[in-house]
Design a protein around this motif. Structure first.
Motif, PDB file in Angstrom:
ATOM      1  N   ARG A 113       0.860  -1.182   0.000  1.00  0.00           N
ATOM      2  CA  ARG A 113       0.000   0.000   0.000  1.00  0.00           C
ATOM      3  C   ARG A 113       0.895   1.231   0.000  1.00  0.00           C
ATOM      4  NH1 ARG A 113      -3.058  -3.411  -0.680  1.00  0.00           N
ATOM      5  NH2 ARG A 113      -4.719  -4.268   0.585  1.00  0.00           N
ATOM      6  N   ALA A 114       0.933   1.949  -1.108  1.00  0.00           N
ATOM      7  CA  ALA A 114       1.761   3.153  -1.185  1.00  0.00           C
ATOM      8  C   ALA A 114       0.842   4.366  -1.074  1.00  0.00           C
ATOM      9  CB  ALA A 114       2.537   3.169  -2.499  1.00  0.00           C
ATOM     10  N   SER A 115       0.931   5.079   0.056  1.00  0.00           N
ATOM     11  CA  SER A 115       0.058   6.244   0.253  1.00  0.00           C
ATOM     12  C   SER A 115       0.665   7.466  -0.407  1.00  0.00           C
ATOM     13  CB  SER A 115      -0.117   6.581   1.736  1.00  0.00           C
ATOM     14  OG  SER A 115      -0.387   5.434   2.449  1.00  0.00           O
ATOM     15  N   VAL A 116      -0.179   8.233  -1.050  1.00  0.00           N
ATOM     16  CA  VAL A 116       0.274   9.415  -1.772  1.00  0.00           C
ATOM     17  C   VAL A 116       0.257  10.628  -0.847  1.00  0.00           C
ATOM     18  CG1 VAL A 116      -0.237  10.964  -3.701  1.00  0.00           C
ATOM     19  CG2 VAL A 116      -0.662   8.494  -3.923  1.00  0.00           C
ATOM     20  N   ILE A 117       1.395  11.317  -0.780  1.00  0.00           N
ATOM     21  CA  ILE A 117       1.492  12.578  -0.043  1.00  0.00           C
ATOM     22  C   ILE A 117       1.806  13.663  -1.061  1.00  0.00           C
ATOM     23  CG2 ILE A 117       2.623  13.825   1.841  1.00  0.00           C
ATOM     24  CD1 ILE A 117       3.584  11.147   2.945  1.00  0.00           C
ATOM     25  N   LEU A 130       4.476   6.941   0.688  1.00  0.00           N
ATOM     26  CA  LEU A 130       4.822   6.334   1.976  1.00  0.00           C
ATOM     27  C   LEU A 130       4.435   4.864   1.911  1.00  0.00           C
ATOM     28  CD1 LEU A 130       5.935   7.175   4.781  1.00  0.00           C
ATOM     29  CD2 LEU A 130       3.564   7.391   5.522  1.00  0.00           C
ATOM     30  N   VAL A 131       5.443   3.996   2.099  1.00  0.00           N
ATOM     31  CA  VAL A 131       5.218   2.569   1.870  1.00  0.00           C
ATOM     32  C   VAL A 131       5.623   1.760   3.093  1.00  0.00           C
ATOM     33  CG1 VAL A 131       5.600   0.674   0.251  1.00  0.00           C
ATOM     34  CG2 VAL A 131       5.929   3.040  -0.524  1.00  0.00           C
ATOM     35  N   LEU A 139       9.898   6.035   2.533  1.00  0.00           N
ATOM     36  CA  LEU A 139       9.317   7.204   1.888  1.00  0.00           C
ATOM     37  C   LEU A 139      10.043   7.394   0.554  1.00  0.00           C
ATOM     38  CD1 LEU A 139       7.393   9.769   2.319  1.00  0.00           C
ATOM     39  CD2 LEU A 139       9.542  10.983   2.699  1.00  0.00           C
ATOM     40  N   ILE A 140       9.315   7.227  -0.523  1.00  0.00           N
ATOM     41  CA  ILE A 140       9.901   7.519  -1.844  1.00  0.00           C
ATOM     42  C   ILE A 140       9.628   8.996  -2.094  1.00  0.00           C
ATOM     43  CG2 ILE A 140       9.848   6.965  -4.301  1.00  0.00           C
ATOM     44  CD1 ILE A 140       8.973   4.132  -3.495  1.00  0.00           C
ATOM     45  N   ALA A 141      10.700   9.792  -2.090  1.00  0.00           N
ATOM     46  CA  ALA A 141      10.537  11.238  -1.904  1.00  0.00           C
ATOM     47  C   ALA A 141      10.635  12.065  -3.183  1.00  0.00           C
ATOM     48  CB  ALA A 141      11.574  11.734  -0.891  1.00  0.00           C
ATOM     49  N   ILE A 178      11.918   6.241   9.535  1.00  0.00           N
ATOM     50  CA  ILE A 178      11.479   6.004   8.153  1.00  0.00           C
ATOM     51  C   ILE A 178      12.647   6.225   7.194  1.00  0.00           C
ATOM     52  CG2 ILE A 178      10.019   6.955   6.311  1.00  0.00           C
ATOM     53  CD1 ILE A 178       7.851   7.313   8.468  1.00  0.00           C
ATOM     54  N   VAL A 179      12.850   5.248   6.308  1.00  0.00           N
ATOM     55  CA  VAL A 179      13.940   5.323   5.323  1.00  0.00           C
ATOM     56  C   VAL A 179      13.472   6.138   4.121  1.00  0.00           C
ATOM     57  CG1 VAL A 179      15.381   3.963   3.740  1.00  0.00           C
ATOM     58  CG2 VAL A 179      14.911   3.126   6.058  1.00  0.00           C
TER      59      VAL A 179
END
Ligand SMILES: [Zn+2]
Length: 203
Positions: A113-117, A130-131, A139-141, A178-179
């Motif tokens: 579940r990857a939440s969109v910010i 945010l995964v 966090l894929i930033a 969080i990475v």
């Protein structure tokens, strides 16, 4: 050329996968998907800069996976020619965007579940993902947050006030362990950035 970090996330059970920011090197991405027996179900773009999206059409044509982007980056997406000439590279072909990424929504892939910010600033439609993954959340930033730096805001639609607001209100409240997987350069953590990122010391 610009060494964009691409993330590939696969679900161990369903063998479905999400690819984030396929800038280029589509053969390498395909080889990884194949090696792990993964079927691509979503191509997610953190923002419409050419180095993050340059390979998206090729990957979409090869896999049929839908393309996700925030609607506020569509203007940027439509000037890929201008972005390419700015860099002195040939313009990539662009595919249709299938789904608009919205704040609070999730991109799902098996159990992932990857939440969109939504984190405007580097571009109007920049997003982070945010995964949660077992004990470790990533966090894929995109280009919003880098190790001890932040994204530039002097390109099309960039806004320095907005990126600082995004960092302060959306990313700094996240937990220290969080990475962070930035769009360029080495990994970091929220805690490391809270302590050492010179752009975040004012908060
Ligand atoms: Zn960028």
């Amino acid at each position: 050329m610009l060494q964009c970090n691409c993330s590939i996330m696969g679900d161990e059970t369903t063998r479905e996968a999400i690819v984030v920011d396929p800038g280029d090197d589509i053969e390498a991405i395909q080889a990884i998907l194949q090696r792990h027996g993964l079927r691509l179900t979503s191509i997610v773009i953190t923002h419409a800069h050419i180095d993050h999206i340059g390979g998206a059409k090729k990957l979409k044509d090869l896999t049929g996976a839908p393309l996700y982007l925030n609607e506020l980056d569509m203007d940027l997406y439509r000037i890929m020619d201008e972005q390419a000439s700015f860099l002195g590279t040939p313009p990539p072909q662009t595919a249709n965007v299938d789904v608009f990424l919205r704040e609070g929504e999730e991109v799902r892939c098996g159990e992932i579940r990857a939440s969109v910010i939504h984190t405007p600033g580097h571009s109007p439609g920049s997003v982070c993902l945010l995964v949660p993954d077992g004990k470790e959340t990533k966090l894929i930033a995109g280009d919003t947050l880098f190790r001890e730096s932040i994204g530039r805001t002097d390109l099309w639609g960039g806004n320095s006030r907005n990126i600082l607001m995004s960092l302060k209100e959306k990313l700094l409240p996240l937990e220290d362990n969080i990475v962070v997987v930035p769009g360029h350069g080495p990994l970091t953590t929220i805690g490391h950035e809270r302590e050492y990122n010179p752009f975040l010391q004012a908060f």
